[in-house]
Motif scaffolding. Sequence first.
Motif, PDB file in Angstrom:
ATOM      1  N   GLY A   1       0.830  -1.198   0.000  1.00 54.08           N
ATOM      2  CA  GLY A   1       0.000   0.000   0.000  1.00 54.08           C
ATOM      3  C   GLY A   1       0.860   1.242   0.000  1.00 54.08           C
TER       4      GLY A   1
ATOM      5  N   TRP B   1      -2.645   0.070  -3.672  1.00 52.74           N
ATOM      6  CA  TRP B   1      -2.586  -1.378  -3.766  1.00 52.74           C
ATOM      7  C   TRP B   1      -3.023  -1.845  -5.146  1.00 52.74           C
ATOM      8  CZ3 TRP B   1      -6.649   1.316  -1.764  1.00 52.74           C
ATOM      9  CH2 TRP B   1      -7.924   0.979  -2.222  1.00 52.74           C
TER      10      TRP B   1
ATOM     11  N   GLN C   1       0.669  -6.790  -1.568  1.00 50.22           N
ATOM     12  CA  GLN C   1      -0.763  -6.980  -1.343  1.00 50.22           C
ATOM     13  C   GLN C   1      -1.103  -8.445  -1.145  1.00 50.22           C
ATOM     14  OE1 GLN C   1      -3.320  -8.240  -3.482  1.00 50.22           O
ATOM     15  NE2 GLN C   1      -5.158  -7.245  -2.668  1.00 50.22           N
TER      16      GLN C   1
END
Length: 517
Positions: free
Chosen positions: A109, A112, A274
Motif C-alpha cells: 500500500g 494497492w 498486497q
Amino acid sequence: MSVTAHVDDGARVPYPRWRRWVASLRRRTLVVRAAESGGDPHDRVYLGYGVVLLALVYGPILWSALVQAAAAVPAPDAADGRAALLVAGSALALGVAGLAGLAASRAGGPLWTSRAETTFALSGQFRPRDVLRRRALLLTFGAAAVGAFAATAGAAGLAGGPEAAEPGALLGAGVGAALLAQVPLAVGAAAQAPGRRRAAVGVTVLLLVLGLVAAVGAATPLALPALAPAPSPATRAGVLVGGALVVAVGLASAWLVVRVLPDELDVDAAAAGQSRTVTAGRGLVGGDSGAAADVLGPRTYRGRRARLPRPLLRAAPLVARDLLGLRRRPAAAAAALATGVVGALLVRWGADGGPAVVTVAGALALYAAARTWSDGLHAFAAQPQPGALLPGSAGRAVAGHAVVPAVLALVAAAAGTAGAGAGGVVASLLVVALVLGARVWVAGATAAPPGLFTPMMTPNGDMSMLVLGAWYLRGWLVVASAAWLLQRVGPGATAAVLVLALAAGLAAAGVSRFARA
C-alpha cells in the motif's frame, strides 16, 4: 522496477473504452480469491456493513477519548506558545503518519493492486494513473477524513471541551488537517516508487526532527532560548502565510498521489505486498498472531561475515545468538535504540509533571523498540516445541533470551534519563520492567484461544472479532493502561510494588505458556 517505465504514452491503449473490462477483471479476481479461501464472494458487503456499523458506534467514543487526551495537554496561554505547540504536534503527527506510510509501502500500500491487475492492466497497456485514479482519489478523501476527525478532536480538547471550542476554530483545524493528511499519504505512495523512496524517508525524518525540536523548544523555553518561539508582531499575517503554506503543501501532495506517483509505481512489488497482506489477514482472522510477521516482506540482513562472539558462545550461547542477530540488522537495531531513548525521554517528562498522554506515549515507544530487541525470544516462540533442543527448562531459555532486551532497555533508559531527578529515573525503570514483562507474556502465546471465537451477541451485533482484535493488541493495551495509572499515582513505593508485581506476573505467565507448548 515497474515494467511500464519504458513504455511510451503514445503506444498505450486509451483506458476509457476498457474501464468496464478492467472492473469485471477485478470482480473475477475477488471471486477467485474468495473461492480459494473458502469464503463467500459477497462477504465484502457484510464487511462493509460491519465497518460502517463499528464506525457509527465507536467513532463518537474514539472522538471523545481524543478530546480528553488533548485536554490533558497543558496549553500555554500566550499565542506564541500555542503556535509552538501547534507546530510541534503537527510535525510529530505527520512524522509518525509518515512512518506508517513507509511501512504500508512494504505491505503493498497505500496504492494497492493485485497480480491479475498487474498482468492485464498495468503491464504497459494503459497509463497506471488512469487505472488507479479512483483508488487514489479514495485514498485522498479517506486521509482527509481521518485527519479532520483527529484534528477537530484535538482542537476541541485544547479549547477546554466541545462546548468551549469556537466553530470557526474547529472548521479551520479540520480543513488544515485534511490538507496536511495528504503529506504522509504522498510519502507512502512515493516509497512505492524505487526512485523516490529515499526522498520519502528524508521527508519523514525531517518531520520527526522538526517536531522533536519544536517540542523541546516549547517545553523548555528558558533552558533553550534559541528554540523558544519568538514573539510575532504580525500574528494575523503569520496565520495567513501559514494557511497558504498548508494549502499549497496539501494540494501538491494530493496532486502527486493522483497524477504523478501512480505512473512511477513498482507494480510488481505492490502486487507481491498486497498478496502477503491478504495471506496475513487470513491468518489473523484464524487466530495466528505470527501471520503478520512477514507482511512487510523478507528482512534484509547485513554483516553476513559476522560470527558468534567467542567469549559468550560457551558461557551464554543464547545471548551470543541474539547479539549476532542484532549485528546483522544494524539499521533496525539503531532505529529501535533511538525509539527507546525517545520513549525514556517522554516517560521522564511525564514523571516531572507532564500530562499522562506523554507517559503513555513513552511507554508505548519503549514497547515498540523492545520488539526488535526481543527477536530472539520471538524466534524461540516460533519453534514447534520451544526449548525441546536445548538443555534445561523453558524458563532458563526465556531468561537467556531476555538478557539482550533487558540490557538495551536499560541503556535506552539511562540515555533518556541522564541528569533527571529520582522520580524520572524510577518511572523509567518501572516502565522498562513492565515492557519486558509484557514482551515475554505476548511471545508466550502465538495462537488465539478458541474461546475468543465464540459469538458474543450484543445490541450492536457480534463483538467476537473486536475481542479478537483486543487479544492481538493485548500487550499495547496493558502497557498503556499501566503507564497511565503509574503517571496518575506517581512513582512512589505503592506504584513501584504494583508495577513490578504486574511485570513479574506477566513474565511468569509467558514462561508457563512456553513450558506448556
